[in-house]
Design a protein around this motif. Sequence first.
Motif, PDB file in Angstrom:
ATOM      1  N   GLN A 104      -7.293   5.008   6.669  1.00 23.56           N
ATOM      2  CA  GLN A 104      -8.547   4.554   6.074  1.00 23.56           C
ATOM      3  C   GLN A 104      -8.276   3.627   4.890  1.00 23.56           C
ATOM      4  OE1 GLN A 104     -11.682   5.140   7.311  1.00 23.56           O
ATOM      5  NE2 GLN A 104     -12.235   3.570   5.822  1.00 23.56           N
ATOM      6  N   ALA A 105      -7.251   3.930   4.095  1.00 20.04           N
ATOM      7  CA  ALA A 105      -6.901   3.064   2.968  1.00 20.04           C
ATOM      8  C   ALA A 105      -6.435   1.701   3.481  1.00 20.04           C
ATOM      9  CB  ALA A 105      -5.811   3.712   2.114  1.00 20.04           C
TER      10      ALA A 105
ATOM     11  N   LYS B 107      -9.452  -0.284   4.521  1.00 19.14           N
ATOM     12  CA  LYS B 107     -10.178  -0.786   3.349  1.00 19.14           C
ATOM     13  C   LYS B 107      -9.513  -2.031   2.785  1.00 19.14           C
ATOM     14  CE  LYS B 107     -12.286   3.523   1.818  1.00 19.14           C
ATOM     15  NZ  LYS B 107     -12.328   4.537   0.760  1.00 19.14           N
TER      16      LYS B 107
ATOM     17  N   ALA C  63       1.005   6.276   4.352  1.00 18.37           N
ATOM     18  CA  ALA C  63      -0.296   5.846   3.835  1.00 18.37           C
ATOM     19  C   ALA C  63      -1.414   6.223   4.800  1.00 18.37           C
ATOM     20  CB  ALA C  63      -0.296   4.340   3.593  1.00 18.37           C
ATOM     21  N   ASP C  64      -2.578   6.467   4.228  1.00 13.43           N
ATOM     22  CA  ASP C  64      -3.760   6.827   5.001  1.00 13.43           C
ATOM     23  C   ASP C  64      -4.278   5.606   5.755  1.00 13.43           C
ATOM     24  OD1 ASP C  64      -5.924   8.397   5.854  1.00 13.43           O
ATOM     25  OD2 ASP C  64      -7.158   7.696   4.176  1.00 13.43           O
TER      26      ASP C  64
ATOM     27  N   LEU D 160       0.864  -1.179   0.000  1.00 12.35           N
ATOM     28  CA  LEU D 160       0.000   0.000   0.000  1.00 12.35           C
ATOM     29  C   LEU D 160       0.900   1.228   0.000  1.00 12.35           C
ATOM     30  CD1 LEU D 160      -2.856   1.229   0.221  1.00 12.35           C
ATOM     31  CD2 LEU D 160      -2.604   1.078   2.699  1.00 12.35           C
TER      32      LEU D 160
ATOM     33  N   SER E 288      -7.094  -3.147  -7.958  1.00 13.56           N
ATOM     34  CA  SER E 288      -8.176  -2.499  -7.218  1.00 13.56           C
ATOM     35  C   SER E 288      -8.610  -3.425  -6.084  1.00 13.56           C
ATOM     36  CB  SER E 288      -9.356  -2.204  -8.141  1.00 13.56           C
ATOM     37  OG  SER E 288      -9.972  -3.416  -8.541  1.00 13.56           O
TER      38      SER E 288
ATOM     39  N   GLY F 213      -2.162   5.830  -1.743  1.00 15.92           N
ATOM     40  CA  GLY F 213      -3.347   4.994  -1.635  1.00 15.92           C
ATOM     41  C   GLY F 213      -3.440   3.889  -2.670  1.00 15.92           C
ATOM     42  N   SER F 214      -2.482   3.837  -3.618  1.00 10.81           N
ATOM     43  CA  SER F 214      -2.509   2.779  -4.628  1.00 10.81           C
ATOM     44  C   SER F 214      -2.043   1.465  -4.008  1.00 10.81           C
ATOM     45  CB  SER F 214      -1.631   3.148  -5.828  1.00 10.81           C
ATOM     46  OG  SER F 214      -0.287   3.290  -5.429  1.00 10.81           O
TER      47      SER F 214
END
Length: 130
Positions: free
Chosen positions: A105-106, A109, A102-103, A62, A76, A66-67
Motif C-alpha cells: 500500500q505504501a 501511494k 515494504a508495504d 521506500l 512526505s 514506510g518512510s
Amino acid sequence: MQYLEMKKGRVEIIPMIDIMLFLLIFFIMITVHMIPSQGLPTRLPGSSSAQEITKPKVILTLHADGSLEFKDKSISLRDLETQLRHGDPSATQVTIAADKGADIQALVKVMDACRNAGVTAIGLAAKPVS
C-alpha cells in the motif's frame, strides 16, 4: 693569486619526476577511497526479468517502515509531488527502490503521488536473480 673554480649546481630531474609520480599515485588512491559508494540502503526484491536501464533522473527509496527518501532526505508524499512538479514531469523518469519488506500500500501511494505530479515513466528497482 689563486682562483677557485666554481661548479654549476645541477637540478636532477629524474628523481623529481619519480617523486611527483609517487605523489600523484598516492593522492589518486586516497581520493578513490574517500568517495563513498552510492549504493541503496535497502534490501531490494529479486526478479528474474530485471533489466539494466539508463541512469534514472529521480531515485526514491521506500524503506520497510514506510518512510520515503528523496536525494538522501526524508520526504512526505505531498512534498514529493511538489518537487516532481518543478521540472518537466512528463520527461522525468522515476525509479522507486522499495525494500522487500515494504508495504504494498505504501508503494502504491508513492506511485500515485508520482502520477499526480504528472510523471509517466515510473520504474521499480530490483536485483537480478539467476
